[in-house]
Scaffold this motif. Structure first.
Motif, mmCIF file in Angstrom:
data_model
loop_
_atom_site.group_PDB
_atom_site.id
_atom_site.type_symbol
_atom_site.label_atom_id
_atom_site.label_comp_id
_atom_site.label_asym_id
_atom_site.label_seq_id
_atom_site.Cartn_x
_atom_site.Cartn_y
_atom_site.Cartn_z
ATOM 1 N N GLN A 83 0.833 -1.199 0.000
ATOM 2 C CA GLN A 83 0.000 0.000 0.000
ATOM 3 C C GLN A 83 0.868 1.250 0.000
ATOM 4 O OE1 GLN A 83 -2.336 -1.017 3.609
ATOM 5 N NE2 GLN A 83 -4.122 -0.462 2.381
ATOM 6 N N ALA A 84 0.287 2.347 -0.497
ATOM 7 C CA ALA A 84 0.983 3.628 -0.441
ATOM 8 C C ALA A 84 1.213 4.012 1.016
ATOM 9 C CB ALA A 84 0.165 4.705 -1.151
ATOM 10 N N ARG A 85 2.332 4.721 1.265
ATOM 11 C CA ARG A 85 2.653 5.140 2.628
ATOM 12 C C ARG A 85 1.509 5.955 3.238
ATOM 13 N NH1 ARG A 85 5.457 1.721 2.661
ATOM 14 N NH2 ARG A 85 7.709 1.558 2.857
ATOM 15 N N SER A 86 0.889 6.797 2.449
ATOM 16 C CA SER A 86 -0.196 7.636 2.967
ATOM 17 C C SER A 86 -1.347 6.787 3.484
ATOM 18 C CB SER A 86 -0.695 8.597 1.881
ATOM 19 O OG SER A 86 -1.157 7.882 0.747
ATOM 20 N N GLU A 87 -1.641 5.671 2.809
ATOM 21 C CA GLU A 87 -2.729 4.801 3.240
ATOM 22 C C GLU A 87 -2.371 4.081 4.536
ATOM 23 O OE1 GLU A 87 -3.788 2.165 0.089
ATOM 24 O OE2 GLU A 87 -4.158 3.768 -1.346
#
Length: 380
Positions: A241-245
């Motif tokens: 997953q993206a770091r932001s998620e």
């Protein structure tokens, strides 16, 4: 952020407006950016109109307006603060003050004009989101994420050699599995040492460990007890997953945990500390403790909203404002009307105390929405 909030709380009044702005900058299209542009334009116009009877303040306000519009336009055009979901802006041109604080969590759009910074939104966010070390651990790799309210500040990758699986059976297979376990243990020990060094620097309040259950269980065998005690959460997620998620999931789970912790703390105060004179509940008892400089932690319902008084001379806070009363009952100094929540926050922060907000709490509801833990019992 704690030290910055203390810095803001210590800013003194001046004969000029102090503008505090909180913005939600979690936008994905031009329409959302345009809404922020219009919000700022409308609030600045309303603010200028409110100062019609204060010509000196209006003159300073124009300088603030130019600086704020320039900064917000750059924010909208994404000239700076990439990836930020919220921003707090503080401006007082008369004292050459212009401060901005990015946040990984969005603020609600709010605009204030007062004599000093308005800190309620910032302290609410700060009390919920503390500096965190996130460990994403696997069999042969790991990532240490250093996260503050401003977002991801550092990412450390650790890779180790761990042999792959072996298809042979019998004793050979068992020896090979022990061989794999040996290398995985060395890897987890290395990660645990890195984590301990970072945590012992004193910059971090919470630890979150992410990984498959069996891997996390093995990793914890190499983590010192003091680190395990500060581990606020453990869960598994998709590392692709993206770091932001991932960060959003971490913060969401921590907020739920923080709410539970605050309710438990208030219950503990009522059951034990209150009886021993180490806590006060209700507005009068809370203000007595604040005025005496004895507050360790202030607990406030997010719905708390009352107007009270502050003595201009001694700084004492009073539970109500009566224009017919000309002087402070403590020192006979002049009193003025204030937002009690805002002033209580600033007083406690200046005393090196903590502020914690509760969305719902039956004990606080029964006691005017406020309570405090004390450094020492107050005299009767």
């Amino acid at each position: 952020m704690r030290s910055e909030i203390k810095r803001l709380a210590r800013i003194e009044e001046a004969n000029a407006p102090f503008i505090s702005i909180y913005l939600n900058t979690k936008w994905s299209d031009e329409q959302q950016r345009e809404r922020i542009r219009l919000f700022i334009k409308n609030q600045l116009k309303k603010g200028y109109d409110k100062l019609q009877n204060k010509e000196d303040w209006q003159r300073h306000f124009i300088d603030d307006q130019k600086q704020i519009e320039r900064y917000v336009e750059g924010l909208i055009r994404q000239n700076y603060e990439e990836g930020v979901n919220g921003i707090a802006i503080f401006s007082r041109s008369a004292t050459k003050t212009f401060l901005t604080y990015p946040s990984v969590i969005p603020f609600e759009n709010e605009f204030f004009i007062s004599e000093t910074p308005v800190l309620k939104p910032l302290t609410k966010l700060s009390s919920q989101y503390q500096n965190i070390l996130v460990v994403m651990v696997e069999t042969d790799s790991a990532k240490l994420l250093e996260i503050s309210l401003e977002g991801l500040t550092e990412e450390i990758s650790i890779e180790s050699y761990v042999p792959g699986r072996h298809d042979q059976g019998g004793w050979a297979q068992m020896r090979y599995q022990r061989h794999i376990k040996y290398h995985m243990d060395r890897h987890h020990l290395d990660v645990a040492n890195h984590l301990t060094t970072l945590f012992d620097s004193g910059n971090w309040k919470r630890i979150v460990i992410i990984g498959q259950d069996r891997i996390v269980a093995n990793f914890k065998n190499f983590v010192p007890e003091r680190i395990r005690q500060q581990t606020a959460d453990t869960f598994s997620t998709d590392f692709s997953q993206a770091r932001s998620e991932i960060l959003e999931k971490v913060f969401r789970r921590l907020v739920e945990r923080e709410r539970e912790d605050i309710n438990n703390q208030v219950k503990e105060l009522m059951e034990r500390a209150y009886k021993k004179g180490m806590a006060n509940f209700g507005l009068n008892g809370t203000l007595d403790a604040i005025n005496a400089g004895q507050v360790h932690t202030l607990y406030v319902l997010t719905s708390f909203s009352l107007t009270g008084s502050k003595c201009v001379k001694c700084g004492a806070l009073l539970p109500s404002f009566n224009p017919e009363i000309s002087g402070c009952p403590l020192c006979k100094g002049k009193i003025k009307s204030v937002d009690l929540a805002e002033e209580m926050i600033k007083s406690v922060v200046r005393q090196d105390g903590d502020v914690k907000w509760a969305d719902e709490n039956n004990i606080l509801k029964d006691y005017d929405g406020v309570g405090v833990s004390l450094r020492f019992p107050l005299p009767p």
